[in-house]
Design an enzyme around this catalytic site. Structure first.
Site, PDB file in Angstrom:
ATOM      1  N   CYS A  26       0.812  -1.224   0.000  1.00 14.38           N
ATOM      2  CA  CYS A  26       0.000   0.000   0.000  1.00 14.38           C
ATOM      3  C   CYS A  26       0.844   1.272   0.000  1.00 14.38           C
ATOM      4  O   CYS A  26       0.310   2.368  -0.143  1.00 14.38           O
ATOM      5  CB  CYS A  26      -0.950   0.004   1.187  1.00 14.38           C
ATOM      6  SG  CYS A  26      -2.237  -1.263   1.042  1.00 14.38           S
ATOM      7  N   HIS A  70     -12.183  10.191  -8.945  1.00  9.87           N
ATOM      8  CA  HIS A  70     -11.113  10.302  -9.937  1.00  9.87           C
ATOM      9  C   HIS A  70     -10.045  11.329  -9.544  1.00  9.87           C
ATOM     10  O   HIS A  70      -9.509  12.030 -10.393  1.00  9.87           O
ATOM     11  CB  HIS A  70     -11.684  10.588 -11.333  1.00  9.87           C
ATOM     12  CG  HIS A  70     -12.290   9.364 -11.938  1.00  9.87           C
ATOM     13  ND1 HIS A  70     -13.563   8.941 -11.641  1.00  9.87           N
ATOM     14  CD2 HIS A  70     -11.777   8.457 -12.793  1.00  9.87           C
ATOM     15  CE1 HIS A  70     -13.824   7.834 -12.309  1.00  9.87           C
ATOM     16  NE2 HIS A  70     -12.752   7.506 -13.009  1.00  9.87           N
ATOM     17  N   GLU A 109     -12.949  -0.373   0.542  1.00 10.54           N
ATOM     18  CA  GLU A 109     -12.006  -0.163  -0.566  1.00 10.54           C
ATOM     19  C   GLU A 109     -11.857  -1.413  -1.413  1.00 10.54           C
ATOM     20  O   GLU A 109     -11.329  -1.353  -2.509  1.00 10.54           O
ATOM     21  CB  GLU A 109     -10.664   0.340  -0.064  1.00 10.54           C
ATOM     22  CG  GLU A 109      -9.985  -0.527   0.953  1.00 10.54           C
ATOM     23  CD  GLU A 109      -8.671   0.051   1.418  1.00 10.54           C
ATOM     24  OE1 GLU A 109      -7.672  -0.699   1.420  1.00 10.54           O
ATOM     25  OE2 GLU A 109      -8.624   1.235   1.773  1.00 10.54           O
TER      26      GLU A 109
END
Length: 125
Positions: A26, A70, A109
């Site tokens: 990550c 985005h 997520e």
């Protein structure tokens, strides 16, 4: 009658977690198809037969969703370390003024990993 209403939203965003060890996956730039569930809780209005219009939840969350969708989350003030936990709290802080009966903000997520945030007042309960 006391009820909870839940409305789910999605957005796409990229991030990395700068405070994890360098070898952690990550730490690298990556993206998610986030799923956000907004839950409100309260008493049903006996005349209307509902707690609130689901569209009121959408209208309250949409400006926040547009700030995230985005985008590179690390560039957003307050999300420099955009873990699911921090993201849930960040959303809560922006959403609570518009939704006084806000009960929970959940961030997923992935399809198997989620964080549920109940606000700071709930921490003392």
């Amino acid at each position: 009658m006391r009820v909870e209403l839940a409305k789910t939203f999605t957005f796409e965003a990229a991030h990395h977690l700068p405070h994890v060890p360098p070898q952690h996956k990550c730490r690298r730039l990556h993206g998610h198809s986030y799923r956000v569930e907004i839950v409100v809780r309260g008493e049903v209005n006996p005349e209307l037969g509902w707690l609130m219009d689901f569209d009121a939840i959408r209208q309250a969350f949409e400006p926040i969703r547009l700030q995230l969708d985005h985008y590179y989350l690390n560039d957003i003030p307050g999300l420099e370390n955009p873990t699911s936990e921090i993201l849930a709290r960040w959303i809560w802080e922006r959403l609570a003024p518009a939704l006084p009966c806000l009960y929970r903000v959940s961030i997923a997520e992935t399809c198997t990993s989620a964080c549920h945030y109940y606000g700071e007042a709930s921490d003392d309960a």
